[in-house]
Design a protein around this motif. Structure first.
Motif, PDB file in Angstrom:
ATOM      1  N   ILE A 568       0.828  -1.209   0.000  1.00  0.00           N
ATOM      2  CA  ILE A 568       0.000   0.000   0.000  1.00  0.00           C
ATOM      3  C   ILE A 568       0.860   1.255   0.000  1.00  0.00           C
ATOM      4  CG2 ILE A 568      -1.706   1.295   1.313  1.00  0.00           C
ATOM      5  CD1 ILE A 568      -2.756  -1.508   2.176  1.00  0.00           C
ATOM      6  N   ILE A 572       0.576   4.158  -2.936  1.00  0.00           N
ATOM      7  CA  ILE A 572       0.106   5.501  -2.632  1.00  0.00           C
ATOM      8  C   ILE A 572       1.250   6.474  -2.369  1.00  0.00           C
ATOM      9  CG2 ILE A 572      -1.359   6.889  -1.115  1.00  0.00           C
ATOM     10  CD1 ILE A 572      -3.092   4.490  -0.699  1.00  0.00           C
TER      11      ILE A 572
ATOM     12  N   GLY B 136      -1.277   7.092   2.567  1.00  0.00           N
ATOM     13  CA  GLY B 136      -0.853   5.706   2.374  1.00  0.00           C
ATOM     14  C   GLY B 136      -0.810   4.960   3.688  1.00  0.00           C
ATOM     15  N   LEU B 137      -0.278   5.635   4.695  1.00  0.00           N
ATOM     16  CA  LEU B 137      -0.154   4.998   5.997  1.00  0.00           C
ATOM     17  C   LEU B 137      -1.525   4.694   6.591  1.00  0.00           C
ATOM     18  CD1 LEU B 137       2.479   4.277   7.129  1.00  0.00           C
ATOM     19  CD2 LEU B 137       2.448   6.316   8.545  1.00  0.00           C
ATOM     20  N   VAL B 139      -4.365   4.218   4.932  1.00  0.00           N
ATOM     21  CA  VAL B 139      -4.965   3.110   4.191  1.00  0.00           C
ATOM     22  C   VAL B 139      -4.313   1.797   4.614  1.00  0.00           C
ATOM     23  CG1 VAL B 139      -5.336   2.125   1.911  1.00  0.00           C
ATOM     24  CG2 VAL B 139      -5.535   4.572   2.236  1.00  0.00           C
ATOM     25  N   ALA B 140      -2.976   1.813   4.739  1.00  0.00           N
ATOM     26  CA  ALA B 140      -2.260   0.597   5.112  1.00  0.00           C
ATOM     27  C   ALA B 140      -2.734   0.093   6.468  1.00  0.00           C
ATOM     28  CB  ALA B 140      -0.759   0.863   5.136  1.00  0.00           C
ATOM     29  N   VAL B 143      -6.148  -1.538   6.098  1.00  0.00           N
ATOM     30  CA  VAL B 143      -6.111  -2.859   5.475  1.00  0.00           C
ATOM     31  C   VAL B 143      -5.538  -3.896   6.442  1.00  0.00           C
ATOM     32  CG1 VAL B 143      -5.098  -4.199   3.613  1.00  0.00           C
ATOM     33  CG2 VAL B 143      -6.007  -1.941   3.156  1.00  0.00           C
ATOM     34  N   VAL B 144      -4.504  -3.493   7.187  1.00  0.00           N
ATOM     35  CA  VAL B 144      -3.921  -4.416   8.160  1.00  0.00           C
ATOM     36  C   VAL B 144      -4.956  -4.805   9.204  1.00  0.00           C
ATOM     37  CG1 VAL B 144      -2.295  -4.524  10.077  1.00  0.00           C
ATOM     38  CG2 VAL B 144      -1.523  -3.770   7.839  1.00  0.00           C
ATOM     39  N   TYR B 147      -7.212  -7.316   7.730  1.00  0.00           N
ATOM     40  CA  TYR B 147      -6.566  -8.618   7.609  1.00  0.00           C
ATOM     41  C   TYR B 147      -6.505  -9.323   8.964  1.00  0.00           C
ATOM     42  CZ  TYR B 147      -3.125 -12.183   6.522  1.00  0.00           C
ATOM     43  OH  TYR B 147      -2.489 -13.390   6.370  1.00  0.00           O
ATOM     44  N   VAL B 148      -6.124  -8.560  10.009  1.00  0.00           N
ATOM     45  CA  VAL B 148      -6.027  -9.166  11.336  1.00  0.00           C
ATOM     46  C   VAL B 148      -7.419  -9.583  11.811  1.00  0.00           C
ATOM     47  CG1 VAL B 148      -5.399  -8.757  13.742  1.00  0.00           C
ATOM     48  CG2 VAL B 148      -3.934  -7.914  11.928  1.00  0.00           C
TER      49      VAL B 148
END
Lengths: 617, 308
Positions: A568, A572, B136-137, B139-140, B143-144, B147-148
């Motif tokens: 990601i 981005i 980005g951070l 969104v990351a 998503v993490v 996933y968890v």
């Protein structure tokens, strides 16, 4: 129970190992600092001149590694980076006008490795320096471009309201439109001033000579200029650092200049073409026979200067609306560029093509160039360089609209695959908001001192050694397996980074060693689990099997989560953050492969097919 | 090294002390970030560029030392085109006098030095980096968490997220508190801390999940203790090797990687701590129960069989 791997897994590991070795090996042959001497007249240099240079260099205690001659040019490879500049000065002084002396980084990769197109990583600006370009942003052009765009939007507005206008003209920082009557002008003035508050308005003349003059205020001029600089900075950053691993330096200098420093560049011509390219695209409709003349423009084709086409002056979209672009080949093997538009661009394109099926649409290639001429002042004899900017515009394709176009389509009509690749890169990285010109080009030395570099490199070597020792002491034979896997991991990491054309900086090297320190985690998890299962009374072979199996979910979960973050950040993020994500992802993949498959293969080979009583773990 | 298996440390019994310590660290960090702010490096702030011409090729190291001793910060000195021309970048707000000041200083060592130009230079990273990377951070992290939540359970996702925030805030906070130079390498270090901290958290979670499923008792703190003790030797080995590397970088590596090493050292210590006391211990107030993990058990087992 025995632990065995099928043959294909061993073969796979072997293949990966060999490929990894081939592509990481060139890094053992770092480029040599060198000076390149070529004759000023274009003929070959004679041996005596080179011998004089040789004598002068040894007199100044400059150690030479090798003299090489190729096509009449001489390449003198030196032992030390520090000697490069003095050696160049010495040779240039000695040979004077007879020869051109240039700095060079000479590739030292053996030929058989070059055959695989394997090349070493570039050393960063901090370790080796590079080339320094100083660029000047053409602020006048930035203003003119903005005025043209505004003019186009105003015409559209007037047409929408059915107000008749004659000419639009752009001057330094003002825009004027002619009208057939003062009433038209006054309605237009109130209409336009509502949408364009950044102008100061004045009405001139009346009757058939009515003109509306719009001048940009000082504040909006400086806003436009700031925007142009910042946009250009962003675009240049994207161009020279697409993957984020190239470690360039792009910064603003003074009010209207930009510094671009690129590490280890040898081919400055190619670098300049990419950095300074101001190519953009415009998509326009071909004019209908009955279109009034002041709305059309005649343009020639780039490849056939004799062929022309009559186009509408209004632009459907420009290259700025491109969200991504890639180059490939069409069915006939001709180069093409595949284009994806952003939301607004897609809508505009769709609207324009939907209502014009059957008409021709043209793709116009626009490039800002400049020509330098040396002007000698007749009185003082002083030479100044005058720069004459000009714009080159040519059609690259004119094709019939078969159906409404959407967000993605392709364009053809390009000269060569290289041109397609460069155009795609330029469209991807965004166009320059204003043309730029090269003011200065110099080589630049490393930004870190020799002592700092030495200390940095020593510290990473010691760090690596400590990891290896730690694993050996703690896991004995299994520690040996883990260390071999670690060596392979390093090889693969370096191989992939080299293939991507990454640049190696001191923090980058520290990062690689840190990755290795963390990469032992997977093996630690497995080995601890094997120990645990042994303590719980499992047999040796069962414990190995269980250790790898039970640690597997932990390892995969932990690494997939981190990989998600990296992917990601890559998609981005920009610049160094993107580069970090690339390195992190590669590190995760290579360490998963080596920790899971490679150590298992070694364990299986060593212990797997015989009864073992005790494990040295 | 002796096995740590016989050790049974009562981690969860001391969780309240740990919460207090974490809260204090967080308060100090956030306070430092807000009131003292980060001491951003040349990469972020830009500064002044001075080009000078020497009569004879000078020693660059001597120039560096001279400038740094006179109080200039973040000095970069490079040869420029020829060995007698030197380009100096300083983290010093640009004004017309800086160039003359630098030249006077350089002349004090008796060399003949001429000023070619002095100019303001902008930051090396743009707003684009800040905005996009921040997005980005976020969104990351989102998503993490998904996933968890999918692999474990949503309570685990909350714990992992809080642990990550905890680590990042403390590392940044320490840089603000001690006014250490925050440059691009430190930013990279913080991203590495995120990777490390997540990795560590997931390993602990994996063991907690396994312990909850296999354990016959219902006392959650006891189950957590067993799980954490089981991962203890692994945690010490991994953070041990990483810390060894970092100590080598910190003590021997010189200025360029000093701050990089500090950020990571702090990050790895708090990251290891937070895996136990934030990520895992927070599951207790979130009232994690065995039932939370049982409905997903079947699905997970099937997947595990397919994976290897």
């Amino acid at each position: 129970m025995l632990n065995r791997y099928p043959l294909w897994k061993y073969l796979l590991i072997l293949v990966v190992l060999v490929v990894g070795l081939i592509y990481s090996l060139p890094n053992l042959f770092p480029e040599d600092p060198a000076i390149q001497i070529s004759s000023a007249q274009g003929d070959s240099l004679d041996e005596q001149q080179i011998e004089r240079v040789e004598a002068a260099l040894s007199e100044n205690d400059i150690e030479v590694k090798a003299f090489e001659e190729e096509n009449g040019q001489w390449l003198i490879r030196l032992r030390h980076d520090d000697d490069q500049l003095p050696a160049r000065d010495i040779a240039a002084d000695l040979l004077g006008d007879e020869a051109t002396v240039a700095l060079n980084l000479a590739e030292a990769t053996p030929e058989w490795l070059q055959a695989f197109s394997a090349s070493p990583m570039t050393l960063g600006l901090d370790l080796r320096g590079g080339v320094h370009f100083l660029l000047e942003v053409d602020m006048d052009a930035a203003l003119t471009q903005r005025l043209e765009v505004n003019g186009s939007a105003m015409r559209e507005l007037l047409r929408g309201e059915r107000i008749r206008y004659r000419n639009t003209e752009v001057e330094e920082r003002s825009l004027s439109i002619d009208f057939a009557s003062s009433e038209d002008r006054d309605t237009a003035r109130s209409l336009i001033s509502r949408d364009f508050p950044e102008f100061e308005y004045s009405s001139e003349g009346d009757g058939r000579a009515s003109t509306l003059v719009m001048t940009l205020s000082d504040q909006s001029v400086s806003e436009i200029q700031d925007y142009a600089i910042n946009q250009n900075l962003t675009t240049l950053r994207n161009r020279v650092n697409e993957l984020g691993v190239a470690e360039p330096m792009v910064q603003r200098q003074g009010p209207n200049q930009i510094v671009v420093e690129l590490p280890g560049i040898q081919d400055t011509v190619a670098a300049k073409r990419i950095v300074g390219a101001t190519a953009n695209l415009e998509f326009r409709l071909e004019a209908r026979p009955d279109t009034p003349e002041n709305e059309t423009e005649t343009l020639t084709f780039r490849n056939e200067p004799a062929r022309t086409a009559e186009l509408m002056r209004d632009v459907i979209i420009t290259g700025d609306s491109v969200s991504s672009a890639s180059n490939s080949f069409d069915e006939n093997g001709r180069p093409q560029v595949n284009i994806d538009l952003d939301g607004t661009g897609g809508t505009l394109m769709n609207r324009a093509t939907r209502t014009n099926i059957g008409r021709n649409m043209a793709v116009l290639f626009i490039e800002h160039k400049s020509e330098d001429t040396v002007v000698t002042d007749p009185e003082t004899g002083e030479e100044t360089i005058e720069r004459e900017p000009y714009v080159e515009r040519g059609l690259i394709s004119l094709a019939t609209i078969q159906s409404a176009l959407g967000n993605s389509f392709r364009i053809t009509g390009l000269d060569s695959p290289t041109e397609a690749a460069e155009l795609a890169l330029l469209l991807r990285s965004g166009s320059l908001a204003a043309p730029i010109y090269f003011v200065q080009e110099r080589t630049i030395g490393p930004s870190l001192g020799a002592e700092n570099i030495e200390r940095g490199l020593l510290s990473v070597q010691i760090g690596l050694l400590l990891v290896v020792l730690f694993m050996l002491v703690r896991y004995k034979v299994f520690g040996v397996f883990a260390n071999i896997a670690l060596a392979l991991n390093l090889t693969l990491l370096v191989a992939v980074m080299s293939m991507l054309g990454a640049t190696l900086t001191l923090p980058g090297i520290a990062g690689i060693v840190l990755t290795l320190g963390m990469a032992v985690d997977a093996n630690v998890l497995i080995f601890e689990r094997i120990r645990e299962e042994l303590r719980n009374g499992m047999s040796v072979q069962q414990a190995i099997q269980a250790g790898y199996e039970r640690a597997f979910t932990s390892i995969v979960d932990a690494n997939i989560t981190t990989l998600l973050v990296a992917v990601i950040l890559f998609s981005i993020g920009s610049g160094p953050v993107k580069g970090f994500a690339v390195t992190l992802s590669i590190g995760i993949l290579t360490s998963l492969f080596t920790a899971l498959m490679v150590t298992r293969a070694m364990v299986n080979l060593f212990y797997g097919s015989k009864p073992v009583k005790k494990l040295w773990i | 090294m002796k096995p740590l298996s016989h050790l049974q440390i009562d981690f969860m019994g001391r969780r309240n002390i740990a919460f207090v310590v974490s809260a204090l660290l967080l308060v100090v960090s956030i306070g430092a970030i807000l009131f003292q702010q980060l001491n951003l490096g040349l990469d972020f702030t830009g500064g002044t560029l001075v080009e000078v011409r020497y009569g004879a090729a000078p020693s660059l190291d001597a120039i560096r030392v001279l400038l740094e001793e006179s109080g200039f910060q973040d000095v970069s000195v490079q040869t420029f085109g020829a060995s007698t021309e030197v380009l100096i970048r300083l983290q010093q707000a640009f004004d017309a006098d800086v160039g003359a000041e630098v030249v006077n200083l350089l002349r004090s060592s008796g060399d003949s030095v001429d000023l070619v130009r002095s100019e303001f230079v902008g930051s090396q990273v743009g707003d684009q980096l800040r905005d996009q990377s921040g997005l980005g951070l976020l969104v990351a992290l989102g998503v993490v968490m998904l996933y968890v939540a999918f692999r474990f359970q949503y309570k685990f996702a909350i714990g992992a997220l809080l642990a990550l925030l905890h680590d990042v805030i403390i590392v940044v906070g320490i840089f603000a508190l001690f006014q250490l130079d925050f440059d691009l390498t430190v930013l990279a270090a913080i991203l590495a801390v995120i990777g490390y901290s997540l990795n560590d958290t997931i390993v602990v979670y994996d063991r907690v999940r396994e312990a909850i499923r296999t354990s016959r008792i219902d006392d959650m703190p006891q189950i957590f203790n067993e799980a954490i003790n089981a991962t203890l030797s692994r945690t010490l080995a991994t953070s041990g090797t990483t810390i060894l590397v970092l100590l080598a970088l910190l003590l021997l590596g010189g200025d360029m990687i000093e701050n990089f090493a500090i950020a990571l050292l702090v990050g790895i210590v708090v990251g290891t701590f937070s895996s136990i006391y934030i990520a895992a211990a927070l599951l207790l107030p979130l009232k994690l129960s065995r039932e939370d993990l049982i409905p997903t058990k079947k699905e997970l087992d099937e997947e595990e069989e397919e994976l290897p």
